[in-house]
Write a protein that holds these residues in place. Structure first.
Motif, PDB file in Angstrom:
ATOM      1  N   GLY A 251       0.862  -1.528   0.142  1.00  0.00           N
ATOM      2  CA  GLY A 251      -0.168  -0.293  -0.012  1.00  0.00           C
ATOM      3  C   GLY A 251       0.958   1.419  -0.130  1.00  0.00           C
ATOM      4  N   CYS A 252       1.788   1.061   0.481  1.00  0.00           N
ATOM      5  CA  CYS A 252       2.633   2.284   0.471  1.00  0.00           C
ATOM      6  C   CYS A 252       4.108   2.227   0.886  1.00  0.00           C
ATOM      7  CB  CYS A 252       2.262   3.418   1.655  1.00  0.00           C
ATOM      8  SG  CYS A 252       2.716   3.264   3.479  1.00  0.00           S
ATOM      9  N   ALA A 253       4.900   3.372   0.894  1.00  0.00           N
ATOM     10  CA  ALA A 253       6.348   2.735   1.116  1.00  0.00           C
ATOM     11  C   ALA A 253       7.375   2.819   2.587  1.00  0.00           C
ATOM     12  CB  ALA A 253       7.293   4.223   0.279  1.00  0.00           C
ATOM     13  N   MET A 285      -0.733  -2.020  10.795  1.00  0.00           N
ATOM     14  CA  MET A 285      -0.963  -1.453   9.547  1.00  0.00           C
ATOM     15  C   MET A 285      -1.945  -0.825   9.446  1.00  0.00           C
ATOM     16  SD  MET A 285      -1.111  -5.555   8.037  1.00  0.00           S
ATOM     17  CE  MET A 285      -0.956  -4.851   6.504  1.00  0.00           C
ATOM     18  N   CYS A 286      -2.132  -0.038   8.452  1.00  0.00           N
ATOM     19  CA  CYS A 286      -3.262   0.922   8.326  1.00  0.00           C
ATOM     20  C   CYS A 286      -4.412   0.692   7.837  1.00  0.00           C
ATOM     21  CB  CYS A 286      -2.935   2.115   7.650  1.00  0.00           C
ATOM     22  SG  CYS A 286      -2.756   2.099   5.954  1.00  0.00           S
ATOM     23  N   ASP A 287      -5.360   0.953   7.583  1.00  0.00           N
ATOM     24  CA  ASP A 287      -6.574  -0.018   7.470  1.00  0.00           C
ATOM     25  C   ASP A 287      -6.596   0.190   5.355  1.00  0.00           C
ATOM     26  OD1 ASP A 287      -8.070  -0.220   9.453  1.00  0.00           O
ATOM     27  OD2 ASP A 287      -9.980   1.709   8.794  1.00  0.00           O
ATOM     28  N   ILE A 374       1.403   8.290  11.397  1.00  0.00           N
ATOM     29  CA  ILE A 374       1.590   7.356  12.462  1.00  0.00           C
ATOM     30  C   ILE A 374       2.630   6.401  11.272  1.00  0.00           C
ATOM     31  CG2 ILE A 374       0.387   5.696  13.391  1.00  0.00           C
ATOM     32  CD1 ILE A 374      -2.120   7.715  13.483  1.00  0.00           C
ATOM     33  N   LEU A 375       1.906   5.329  10.328  1.00  0.00           N
ATOM     34  CA  LEU A 375       2.631   4.609   9.379  1.00  0.00           C
ATOM     35  C   LEU A 375       2.576   4.765   8.013  1.00  0.00           C
ATOM     36  CD1 LEU A 375       0.928   0.690  10.613  1.00  0.00           C
ATOM     37  CD2 LEU A 375       3.782   2.319  10.685  1.00  0.00           C
ATOM     38  N   ARG A 376       1.745   5.263   7.901  1.00  0.00           N
ATOM     39  CA  ARG A 376       1.163   5.914   6.244  1.00  0.00           C
ATOM     40  C   ARG A 376       2.649   6.702   5.245  1.00  0.00           C
ATOM     41  NH1 ARG A 376      -1.563   3.423   2.673  1.00  0.00           N
ATOM     42  NH2 ARG A 376      -2.769   4.467   1.357  1.00  0.00           N
ATOM     43  N   ASP A 377       3.159   6.229   4.318  1.00  0.00           N
ATOM     44  CA  ASP A 377       3.778   6.821   3.924  1.00  0.00           C
ATOM     45  C   ASP A 377       3.204   7.671   3.112  1.00  0.00           C
ATOM     46  OD1 ASP A 377       7.117   6.739   3.447  1.00  0.00           O
ATOM     47  OD2 ASP A 377       5.705   7.504   2.054  1.00  0.00           O
TER      48      ASP A 377
END
Ligand code: SF4
Ligand code: SF4
Ligand code: FES
Length: 534
Positions: A251-253, A285-287, A374-377
């Protein structure tokens, strides 16, 4: 390193460790509901009680208790050692802790388990948690007795919709507060709370709110029982039919390590779960990432095509070779993909550099998003860092530079990996190309404009390594065979090279990795993985 005795085994601990954390690091399990290594300590379930042995020369700390005596049909007064929760008890050099070896601990765990199940409905046959439920497992390990209470259970709300992704069943809840602490501490949105007391206790959503932050599926993940279920997974599969492989979220880096649960009978992915990496402090993990497993099946390119018509993969390879054969290297470009593995990108880079003789190397990927702190790049691609590390002589140029080169007529032929472009409006330049050969997992701007499309396998259909934004190399393992006619992209590249008459000859992934080995240390062997339930 300092150590203490745990059930007669000497185990080391780090400064600040609690007994449960040190035991877990040593591979020893202490039963628990409310403790989670990524959350603050609540110490409310009491399932982790252990016996702390007194220091030499000192007597144990004793409690006055009463015990029901069957023979005399009366309560008897006696004393027993005070037990301590292992999730709050700090480790100290030379201390002695008894867990499995203590009769008092066994009695306490059985009593806690019996209390938790007192009003618990016998929902297991219809509960999504069945097969991975702490209540089931601990009943078997620490209780094993039938219910003694014959009264009607205390009934509480069932199937309460907490938000778009989560449904709550208060009767199954053990009030461990993991979901509440997760929302407040990790998602930074204290939207959940406990209300009432005793057996009327239940989790509730703040008035006027829904559980709708970007990490709602983690509340279901941390719930040790079947009280929180995800709308996405509930009633879709029984977990004992599923198998698991270590994967990497695409989903992302950030590249969160994940477990991919899939049904081997029909090769379908069912869900992601976070794969803990304690060294990286990674538990979540994010949604969007949790639901990203759906892209394994959605909008796939599963058949080759030539000039818009479905084609046999061998015919498509021939057509691709005829489009690229004899093109002057300065007019030919390759496009690497930040969505694909190191191996896929390496194979294409090798074809461009070593055989086609072109230095026109560009990079594509999914459009950027917003980082959430938070987590998401903001980079929505899983392997930008990996591609950058592969391109040792010069970094790949941007898609905007490619668009300019195509518009000016300098580039007329393109061989691309991936299906996305960073900005949708940049895709129009592709229509002016004389030839576009695209290796695609999904439908997208590149597959839609290519004269020859070759179907590539997704990350769940083959092994591959990815480098996240922090430079961590991780392996995503194959869950099931490629769907449709799709083939791992590195294999397609090798087959295309063969059609063009080049001796590339990558037959196995190991061949690609062997060829990649002299590349920089960033692409060294992925870290080993271990299966663990938190
Ligand atoms: S819903 Fe689950 S995680 Fe939340 S308090 Fe109840 S048992 Fe714990
Ligand atoms: S933060 Fe990125 S890598 Fe992690 S789960 Fe979310 S989308 Fe996936
Ligand atoms: S895990 Fe220690 S009290 Fe719940």
């Amino acid at each position: 390193m300092p150590s203490f005795k745990f059930d007669d085994v000497e185990i080391p601990f780090q400064p600040g460790d609690t007994v449960i954390r040190a035991a877990r690091r040593a591979g020893l399990d202490i039963p628990h509901y409310c403790w989670h290594p990524g959350l603050s300590v609540a110490a409310n379930c009491r399932m982790c009680l252990v016996e702390l042995m007194p220091p030499p020369g000192r007597g144990p700390l004793l409690l006055d208790v009463v015990r029901w005596d069957e023979a005399s049909q009366t309560y008897i007064q006696e004393k027993k050692p005070k037990l301590v929760p292992a999730c709050v008890q700090a480790c100290a050099e030379g201390m002695e802790v008894r867990s499995q070896s203590s009769e008092h601990v066994a009695q306490a765990r059985s009593a806690v388990q019996e209390l938790l199940l007192l009003n618990h409905p016998v929902d297991c046959p219809i509960c999504d948690q069945a097969g991975e439920c702490r209540l089931q497992d601990y009943w078997l390990e620490h209780q094993g007795t039938p219910k003694r209470m014959g009264d009607e259970l205390v009934h509480k709300p069932k199937a309460v919709v907490f938000g778009p992704t989560i449904v709550y069943d208060a009767e199954r809840c053990v009030m461990c507060t993991r979901c509440i602490r997760f929302s407040a501490e990790v998602a930074k949105d204290p939207v959940l709370a406990l209300r009432e007391r005793g057996n009327l206790n239940e989790v509730t959503v703040a008035p006027g709110r829904q559980l709708d932050h970007g990490y709602t599926l983690m509340t279901e993940y941390v719930c040790p029982v079947g009280a929180l279920t995800s709308v996405d997974f509930r009633f879709k599969a029984r977990v004992w039919f599923l198998r698991t492989v270590p994967s990497v979220c695409q989903g992302c880096a950030t590249g969160c390590p994940a477990w991919l649960d899939y049904d081997p009978r029909d090769g379908s992915a069912y869900r992601y779960r976070p794969r803990e990496n304690e060294a990286e402090g990674q538990y979540w993990m994010c949604d969007e990432g949790m639901l990203d497993y759906r892209r394994i099946h959605e909008h796939r390119v599963l058949q080759a095509s030539v000039d818009g018509a479905p084609a046999d993969i061998f015919a498509a390879l021939e057509a691709a070779a005829s489009k690229l054969r004899g093109v002057p290297p300065e007019r030919l470009a390759v496009v690497l993909s930040a969505e694909h593995s190191n191996e896929d990108n390496y194979a294409l880079l090798s074809l461009a550099r070593d055989y086609l003789g072109t230095g026109n190397v560009f990079l594509t990927g999914r459009p950027s998003g917003v980082a959430d702190g938070i987590l998401r790049d903001a980079d929505r691609n899983s392997n930008t860092a990996g591609v950058m590390a592969l391109c040792t002589s010069a970094p790949p140029r941007s898609f905007a530079e490619l668009a300019a080169a195509v518009d000016s007529g300098k580039i007329t032929h393109l061989l691309s990996l991936g299906s996305s472009v960073p900005q949708p409006e940049q895709a129009s330049c592709l229509e002016t190309l004389e030839a576009l050969v695209a290796l695609c997992v999904h439908e997208g701007p590149l597959s839609e404009r290519a004269q020859v499309v070759l179907p590539a396998a997704s990350w769940a259909e083959g092994n591959g390594s990815f480098v996240n934004a922090r430079g961590l190399v991780q392996e995503s393992q194959k869950a099931f065979s490629p769907h449709g006619d799709s083939v791992p992209a590195w294999k397609l590249v090798s087959a295309l090279a063969g059609e063009l008459g080049y001796p590339m000859n990558f037959k196995r992934l190991a061949d690609v990795r062997r060829a990649m080995a002299p590349e920089p240390g960033a692409l060294s062997a992925p870290q080993p993985v271990r299966l663990e339930v938190l």
